[in-house]
Design an enzyme around this catalytic site. Structure first.
Site, PDB file in Angstrom:
ATOM      1  N   ALA A   9       0.798  -0.627   0.263  1.00 39.98           N
ATOM      2  CA  ALA A   9      -0.475  -0.049   0.038  1.00 39.98           C
ATOM      3  C   ALA A   9       0.905   1.320  -0.276  1.00 39.98           C
ATOM      4  CB  ALA A   9      -0.982  -0.019   1.000  1.00 39.98           C
ATOM      5  N   GLY A 137       1.180  -8.628 -16.223  1.00 39.57           N
ATOM      6  CA  GLY A 137       2.123  -9.621 -16.646  1.00 39.57           C
ATOM      7  C   GLY A 137       1.000 -10.903 -17.843  1.00 39.57           C
ATOM      8  N   ASN A 166      -1.228 -12.410 -13.892  1.00 44.95           N
ATOM      9  CA  ASN A 166      -0.967 -12.190 -13.615  1.00 44.95           C
ATOM     10  C   ASN A 166      -1.232 -10.729 -12.600  1.00 44.95           C
ATOM     11  OD1 ASN A 166       0.686 -12.198 -11.005  1.00 44.95           O
ATOM     12  ND2 ASN A 166       2.079 -10.437 -11.436  1.00 44.95           N
ATOM     13  N   HIS A 360     -45.250  17.804  12.176  1.00 43.81           N
ATOM     14  CA  HIS A 360     -45.011  19.765  11.237  1.00 43.81           C
ATOM     15  C   HIS A 360     -43.825  19.767  11.750  1.00 43.81           C
ATOM     16  CE1 HIS A 360     -48.856  17.752   9.434  1.00 43.81           C
ATOM     17  NE2 HIS A 360     -48.977  17.898  10.545  1.00 43.81           N
ATOM     18  N   ASN A 374     -49.382  15.612  21.566  1.00 40.75           N
ATOM     19  CA  ASN A 374     -48.817  15.942  19.860  1.00 40.75           C
ATOM     20  C   ASN A 374     -48.912  17.210  20.396  1.00 40.75           C
ATOM     21  OD1 ASN A 374     -51.139  15.876  16.963  1.00 40.75           O
ATOM     22  ND2 ASN A 374     -50.641  17.947  18.112  1.00 40.75           N
ATOM     23  N   ARG A 437     -50.123  34.136  24.610  1.00 37.69           N
ATOM     24  CA  ARG A 437     -50.284  35.235  23.539  1.00 37.69           C
ATOM     25  C   ARG A 437     -50.453  37.171  24.091  1.00 37.69           C
ATOM     26  NH1 ARG A 437     -54.624  32.680  21.073  1.00 37.69           N
ATOM     27  NH2 ARG A 437     -53.836  30.384  21.316  1.00 37.69           N
TER      28      ARG A 437
END
Length: 453
Positions: A9, A137, A166, A360, A374, A437
């Site tokens: 390698a 080869g 090879n 969502h 929920n 709110r």
């Protein structure tokens, strides 16, 4: 079977046009060299000698956890020279298997056949028949037995017509291989020490050379450029897909499926096109995975549907759940049985209780949600203050209205209701309704701003 492996390698991989060593480029999400290492490990190799050169620091960093002996080839003087760098580590009586880090698809079955075929005192050589042998080869035989290998640049016009080639993969006994390597020279067109010359050396000593073919020719194809890597990627994925089909997994389009890890499937699973599997993934019975999903290191239980373009990583999903479309489950996410998360919902380090829903546009982070709760669209658990993370706890049968911000740490008890648009900063008692709110105002005669001329 007692054997050690040498994996070459050290090459730079110039044609990859990359700063990364060639053998670190990935196939199916794993460095090519690691494919070869894993195959050797699976066969019980006593030692794995990894010969490296270019990009040594990067190699050692990427493969730091691998059970290999690091062998430096400081100068790239040929394949024979590369193997010789590891030869002091060979035991005289052990089988030594030579492999290549850029030939990642070599199979355990082929290697076992090669190890079994090695004649006493001789060499088992992996060869392949190619319609177009250019660059390889050539195998030279004399009245049947293999007597030599001639590299492309050394071959005569007659030898270039030979189709048996090879692969470079061979098995020899350690003591013999050390002796043959010591006798190599570089008197050739490349000025290199060819590993292939050990074949002639063995023949000159009257040793047998046994040729073995791979189970599949694709196994011995090497990678020199990105086009070849892409070809092997598709070949590997095709083999993976075929195995899954044979095991009963319904791949809607096997040509558009990528397995970059391990997949365990129950009965009657269905996977649509362009799904990517990474790491370790487990699917129960009757699981359906929609198109374009990415699954990584996750568990999905029976009868769950994952709708298209969802990403699930490091998460567990229970039975009878629905996920997506366009959902992201991040590490630590847990969905209990019969829970649902929908489009544009992100969950991280949070548990969604049995029968609960967040359908969502929601972010749930560092949260614990009870049963049958929920979570309305646009809800966010505000879990981070810029320095620390905090937890949100939501009980059973809670209703959280749309566009709510739950500022952690905060606890919402069973049966509570959070009105839409609420910014919650304090705990909520059981059964309470919370609305934060501002009072609604109406302004008559109001004029919208206009652009200045």
């Amino acid at each position: 079977m007692k054997f050690s492996a040498v994996i070459l390698a050290a090459g730079k991989g110039t044609r990859m046009y990359s700063n990364m060593p060639k053998v670190l480029h990935t196939l199916a999400g794993k460095p090519m060299a690691k494919h070869v290492i894993d195959t050797c490990t699976g066969l019980g190799a006593q030692n794995i000698h990894l010969v490296y050169g270019h990009g040594g620091d990067q190699m050692q960093q990427t493969l730091a956890e691998e059970p290999v002996n690091w062998v430096l080839q400081a100068e790239q003087l040929g394949t024979g020279h590369a193997v010789d760098q590891a030869s002091p580590k060979f035991e005289d009586d052990e089988k030594v298997l030579v492999l290549y880090g850029d030939v990642p698809l070599i199979s355990a079955e082929t290697i076992e056949n090669l190890l079994d075929a090695q004649p006493t005192g001789g060499i088992a050589l992996l060869t392949v028949m190619l319609d177009n042998p250019m660059g390889y080869g050539r195998i030279i035989r004399k009245n049947g037995p293999v007597v030599a290998i001639v590299e492309q640049k050394e071959a005569t016009e007659e030898q270039k017509l030979i189709k048996e080639c090879n692969t470079g993969v061979l098995v020899a006994t350690g003591g013999d291989l050390k002796r043959w390597l010591a006798g190599l020279n570089n008197e050739n067109a490349q000025g290199e020490y060819y590993l292939t010359d050990v074949i002639a050396a063995a023949h000159d000593e009257g040793r047998a050379v046994e040729a073995v073919h791979p189970v599949n020719a694709i196994e011995v194809e090497g990678v020199n450029d990105r086009a070849q890597l892409a070809r092997l990627e598709r070949a590997f994925q095709s083999m993976q897909a075929q195995k899954l089909l044979e095991q009963g997994v319904m791949l809607r389009d096997p040509a558009r499926f990528d397995l970059r890890g391990e997949l365990q499937c129950g009965m009657d699973c269905e996977i649509d096109a362009n799904v990517v599997i990474e790491g370790k993934v487990s699917l129960g019975d009757n699981v359906v995975i929609g198109a374009g999903c990415v699954l990584k290191d996750c568990e999905i239980d029976d009868n769950t549907v994952v709708r298209p373009y969802s990403v699930i990583e490091g998460a567990t999903v229970g039975e009878e759940c629905t996920v997506g479309p366009f959902t992201r489950l991040r590490p630590g996410a847990e969905m209990r049985n019969d829970s649902h998360v929908g489009n544009f919902v992100e969950v991280k380090n949070a548990c969604i209780g049995e029968g609960s829903k967040a359908n969502h546009l929601t972010y749930l982070g560092d949260a614990e949600i009870g049963q049958r709760t929920n979570i309305g669209a646009g809800t966010i658990t505000c879990n981070y203050d810029g320095a620390n993370k905090f937890k949100t706890v939501i009980g059973n049968d809670v209703f959280v209205g749309s566009d709510s911000q739950l500022v952690a740490p905060v606890t919402i008890a069973d049966g509570a209701t959070i009105g839409a648009g609420t910014t919650l900063t304090k705990d909520v008692a059981e059964g309470e309704l919370v609305i934060t709110r501002v009072k609604e105002r109406k302004i008559t005669g109001w004029q919208r701003p206009v652009k200045q001329k």
